[in-house]
Motif scaffolding. Structure first.
Motif, PDB file in Angstrom:
ATOM      1  N   TYR A   1      -2.503   4.998  -3.180  1.00 27.90           N
ATOM      2  CA  TYR A   1      -2.083   3.638  -2.875  1.00 27.90           C
ATOM      3  C   TYR A   1      -2.011   2.803  -4.145  1.00 27.90           C
ATOM      4  N   LEU A   2      -1.181   1.794  -4.097  1.00 33.08           N
ATOM      5  CA  LEU A   2      -1.135   0.785  -5.147  1.00 33.08           C
ATOM      6  C   LEU A   2      -1.154  -0.569  -4.465  1.00 33.08           C
ATOM      7  N   GLN A   3      -2.266  -1.267  -4.613  1.00 26.21           N
ATOM      8  CA  GLN A   3      -2.408  -2.612  -4.067  1.00 26.21           C
ATOM      9  C   GLN A   3      -1.924  -3.603  -5.115  1.00 26.21           C
ATOM     10  N   LEU A   4      -0.949  -4.404  -4.745  1.00 25.02           N
ATOM     11  CA  LEU A   4      -0.370  -5.386  -5.657  1.00 25.02           C
ATOM     12  C   LEU A   4      -0.777  -6.782  -5.179  1.00 25.02           C
ATOM     13  N   ASP A   5      -1.556  -7.476  -5.968  1.00 28.54           N
ATOM     14  CA  ASP A   5      -2.012  -8.821  -5.628  1.00 28.54           C
ATOM     15  C   ASP A   5      -1.535  -9.819  -6.666  1.00 28.54           C
TER      16      ASP A   5
END
Length: 122
Positions: free
Chosen positions: A80-84
């Motif tokens: 996963y890549l969480q982009l905030d």
């Protein structure tokens, strides 16, 4: 057959968040580095993050440190890549890739997904 399939891209406003998924088949996460890369049309592809073999370490590009987070789920063979706190300059096609060597650099990646588009609007 090796496949990496990205999903989760879309349109989001500045300051918003997205979570990208990369479902990996034909590769064991423990035996490969899995990286996220992005490319803006007309520009070179750049590294975003990289999960090393057995998740010994995680690397982030300078432009995303503190805002993006990579994690792996071995049971689902998914990264996963969480982009905030997204910025307009994060707009790009995001790719995941797998490599059998120890390095996270683009030349070392043997397998690539087709990408998912992230558009950040102001």
């Amino acid at each position: 057959q090796v496949q990496l399939v990205e999903s989760g891209g879309g349109l989001v406003q500045v300051g918003g968040s997205l979570r990208l998924s990369c479902v990996v088949s034909g590769l064991a996460l423990d035996d490969h580095v899995i990286g996220w890369y992005r490319q803006i049309p007309g520009k070179k592809r750049e590294g975003v993050s990289c999960l090393t073999k057995r998740e010994d370490d995680i690397y982030y590009g300078d432009s995303v440190k503190g805002r993006f987070t990579t994690s792996g789920d071995k049971a689902k063979n998914t990264v996963y890549l969480q982009l905030d706190n997204l910025k307009s300059e994060d707009t790009a096609v995001y790719y995941c890739a797998g490599g059998s060597g120890p390095e996270c650099g683009i030349p070392g990646m043997n397998y690539w997904g087709k990408g998912t588009l992230v558009t950040v609007s102001s």
